[in-house]
Write a protein that holds these residues in place. Structure first.
Motif, PDB file in Angstrom:
ATOM      1  N   MET A 135     -42.226 136.764 -15.801  1.00 56.99           N
ATOM      2  CA  MET A 135     -43.678 136.661 -15.710  1.00 56.99           C
ATOM      3  C   MET A 135     -44.189 135.261 -16.031  1.00 56.99           C
ATOM      4  O   MET A 135     -45.370 134.973 -15.868  1.00 56.99           O
ATOM      5  CB  MET A 135     -44.334 137.710 -16.601  1.00 56.99           C
ATOM      6  CG  MET A 135     -44.132 139.122 -16.085  1.00 56.99           C
ATOM      7  SD  MET A 135     -45.023 140.388 -17.001  1.00 56.99           S
ATOM      8  CE  MET A 135     -44.086 140.425 -18.542  1.00 56.99           C
ATOM      9  N   GLY A 136     -43.305 134.379 -16.473  1.00 59.14           N
ATOM     10  CA  GLY A 136     -43.670 132.982 -16.633  1.00 59.14           C
ATOM     11  C   GLY A 136     -43.626 132.221 -15.321  1.00 59.14           C
ATOM     12  O   GLY A 136     -44.022 131.049 -15.257  1.00 59.14           O
ATOM     13  N   ASP A 137     -43.159 132.874 -14.267  1.00 56.60           N
ATOM     14  CA  ASP A 137     -43.080 132.285 -12.932  1.00 56.60           C
ATOM     15  C   ASP A 137     -44.287 132.776 -12.130  1.00 56.60           C
ATOM     16  O   ASP A 137     -44.290 133.897 -11.614  1.00 56.60           O
ATOM     17  CB  ASP A 137     -41.776 132.706 -12.267  1.00 56.60           C
ATOM     18  CG  ASP A 137     -41.560 132.099 -10.887  1.00 56.60           C
ATOM     19  OD1 ASP A 137     -42.552 131.689 -10.253  1.00 56.60           O
ATOM     20  OD2 ASP A 137     -40.401 132.058 -10.436  1.00 56.60           O
ATOM     21  N   ALA A 138     -45.316 131.947 -12.030  1.00 62.77           N
ATOM     22  CA  ALA A 138     -46.561 132.366 -11.379  1.00 62.77           C
ATOM     23  C   ALA A 138     -46.351 132.773  -9.929  1.00 62.77           C
ATOM     24  O   ALA A 138     -46.984 133.719  -9.447  1.00 62.77           O
ATOM     25  CB  ALA A 138     -47.600 131.249 -11.472  1.00 62.77           C
ATOM     26  N   ALA A 139     -45.471 132.093  -9.220  1.00 64.24           N
ATOM     27  CA  ALA A 139     -45.232 132.426  -7.816  1.00 64.24           C
ATOM     28  C   ALA A 139     -44.609 133.814  -7.688  1.00 64.24           C
ATOM     29  O   ALA A 139     -44.993 134.604  -6.814  1.00 64.24           O
ATOM     30  CB  ALA A 139     -44.327 131.376  -7.175  1.00 64.24           C
ATOM     31  N   ALA A 140     -43.646 134.115  -8.563  1.00 62.08           N
ATOM     32  CA  ALA A 140     -43.014 135.439  -8.524  1.00 62.08           C
ATOM     33  C   ALA A 140     -44.016 136.533  -8.881  1.00 62.08           C
ATOM     34  O   ALA A 140     -44.031 137.608  -8.261  1.00 62.08           O
ATOM     35  CB  ALA A 140     -41.830 135.469  -9.492  1.00 62.08           C
ATOM     36  N   VAL A 141     -44.862 136.279  -9.867  1.00 64.20           N
ATOM     37  CA  VAL A 141     -45.863 137.265 -10.270  1.00 64.20           C
ATOM     38  C   VAL A 141     -46.875 137.492  -9.156  1.00 64.20           C
ATOM     39  O   VAL A 141     -47.220 138.637  -8.833  1.00 64.20           O
ATOM     40  CB  VAL A 141     -46.580 136.812 -11.560  1.00 64.20           C
ATOM     41  CG1 VAL A 141     -47.738 137.763 -11.890  1.00 64.20           C
ATOM     42  CG2 VAL A 141     -45.595 136.778 -12.725  1.00 64.20           C
ATOM     43  N   SER A 142     -47.350 136.428  -8.540  1.00 67.15           N
ATOM     44  CA  SER A 142     -48.325 136.562  -7.460  1.00 67.15           C
ATOM     45  C   SER A 142     -47.758 137.379  -6.309  1.00 67.15           C
ATOM     46  O   SER A 142     -48.451 138.222  -5.720  1.00 67.15           O
ATOM     47  CB  SER A 142     -48.745 135.176  -6.954  1.00 67.15           C
ATOM     48  OG  SER A 142     -49.670 135.290  -5.895  1.00 67.15           O
ATOM     49  N   ARG A 143     -46.495 137.163  -5.991  1.00 69.04           N
ATOM     50  CA  ARG A 143     -45.842 137.908  -4.914  1.00 69.04           C
ATOM     51  C   ARG A 143     -45.862 139.406  -5.198  1.00 69.04           C
ATOM     52  O   ARG A 143     -46.131 140.219  -4.299  1.00 69.04           O
ATOM     53  CB  ARG A 143     -44.404 137.406  -4.760  1.00 69.04           C
ATOM     54  CG  ARG A 143     -43.595 138.098  -3.701  1.00 69.04           C
ATOM     55  CD  ARG A 143     -42.248 137.413  -3.512  1.00 69.04           C
ATOM     56  NE  ARG A 143     -41.441 137.408  -4.730  1.00 69.04           N
ATOM     57  CZ  ARG A 143     -40.220 136.870  -4.816  1.00 69.04           C
ATOM     58  NH1 ARG A 143     -39.705 136.257  -3.756  1.00 69.04           N
ATOM     59  NH2 ARG A 143     -39.545 136.912  -5.944  1.00 69.04           N
TER      60      ARG A 143
END
Length: 388
Positions: free
Chosen positions: A169-177
């Motif tokens: 969840m520290g990876d904004a791109a992964a969370v947005s996806r």
């Protein structure tokens, strides 16, 4: 859709019910928005999220996590012995250990409780270091996975073993996806998803929730197959067995870290046996149908764990450990995700251990379909009312 085992989606929502009952003093923390009082937001949001989480889990054929019983327990003492568990205390400790700011932020972003699961399910790969098993349990589970694939007579070479970590969840791109996925509880526009993902990543990167590694976010393990599922979202997703860091942390905290993870592996692989052997079909419906498949997976797991050609673990120790682990067996008899009471789960395992011990010649492994037929005959005994 084929009913499968596992999952955390409804567990995440049920945690919110506990959070919503607490009164949190809210303090701002700079870039992290914690301005909404938890007690004011949680009740309605919890009901909505609970419904959406359940819908999403059903859509993917992913069952509710057994941890749900620790936070939203529906106890009916009329026919069965059932009560609070060690997991209740563990989960309560995790929630009570949150700061006021963490409480408030989580209530504003309830989707955090599901993000690691759907990320690993749909996008995880065993060749991606972000989904590697954590180093403290990697070797043990990798070896157990190898052994259980050799043990059962099913086609299992295509099953992927991996983990899910809250730190994703520290990876904004992964969370947005994940937030943009067209499933209940998500489905956000790209702009909204990017904004919320940035908020979550900022919070996690700032150190909140132990940088995302609070066990609440990954307190589960599950098996998954997309075979026979017409949903285009999962088309092409390979068979998976996913371990969350949180379930290992919970097993260690309950004092069964030596045997517990391997027992969970046996149970989860038991679901893959059910997938391959088409054992989810039965005349039972609703909670009784789910209970049957979960108790059968318990039996598959214990048979493997105690069998001379399986893990060959000490039967007494395995059952002692499972007695603690199976306290996550739930008492929500009218819930479609009912896994069986702790007593029923233990009886299923004790029966399976007895079958393994009585194998003649010693070391003979029963075909999975033969074992399943024997379980079906024993099931009425396993689920018989036991209230005194």
């Amino acid at each position: 859709m084929k009913q499968s085992p596992r999952f955390l989606a409804a567990f995440g929502a049920s945690v919110v019910l506990t959070i919503g009952s607490a009164t949190a003093a809210v303090a701002g923390t700079g870039a992290v928005d914690t301005s909404a009082p938890a007690a004011a937001v949680a009740p309605a949001a919890a009901r909505t999220t609970l419904a959406h989480s359940g819908e999403a889990a059903d859509r993917f054929g992913i069952d509710r996590s057994p941890a749900r019983a620790a936070v939203e327990r529906a106890i009916d003492p009329g026919d069965y012995q059932c009560g609070p568990t060690d997991l209740d205390a563990y989960v309560s400790g995790l929630i009570n250990g949150m700061s006021d700011a963490e409480y408030a932020f989580l209530v504003r972003h309830l989707e955090m409780l599901d993000i690691p699961t759907y990320d690993a399910l749909l996008y995880g790969s065993p060749t991606d270091a972000r989904y590697a098993l954590r180093s403290d349990y990697r070797t043990e589970l990798t070896h157990t996975f190898r052994d259980v694939k050799r043990f059962w007579d099913i086609q299992s070479g295509d099953i992927q073993l991996m983990s899910m970590h809250g730190s994703i969840m520290g990876d904004a791109a992964a969370v947005s996806r994940v937030l943009q996925l067209p499933i209940p509880g998500f489905g956000q526009s790209p702009a909204d998803a990017d904004k919320n993902a940035k908020d979550i990543a900022t919070a996690v990167d700032s150190g909140m929730f132990d940088h995302g590694n609070n066990p609440l976010f990954t307190l589960n393990a599950f098996a998954f197959t997309a075979e026979g599922d017409p949903d285009p979202l999962v088309k092409g997703v390979p068979d998976k067995l996913i371990f969350g860091d949180g379930i290992v942390d919970a097993l260690n905290a309950m004092g069964i870290g030596d045997v517990g993870p391997r027992a969970v592996m046996g149970h989860e692989f038991g679901h893959h046996v059910q997938f391959e052997d088409n054992l989810f079909e039965s005349p039972l419906t609703g909670p009784e149908a789910t209970r049957r498949t979960e108790l059968m997976a318990d039996a598959f797991g214990t048979y493997f764990a105690t069998h001379a050609r399986g893990l060959s673990l000490n039967t007494k120790r395995v059952l002692q450990a499972e007695k603690t682990f199976y306290e996550v067996g739930d008492c929500a008899y009218d819930n479609s995700g009912h896994h069986g009471t702790p007593n029923q789960r233990l009886r299923s395992s004790a029966w399976a251990a007895g079958i393994a011990d009585s194998a003649r010649p010693q070391g003979k492994i029963l075909p999975s379909l033969t074992f399943a037929d024997m379980f079906e005959q024993e099931l009425p005994v396993i689920v018989a009312p036991d209230a005194s």
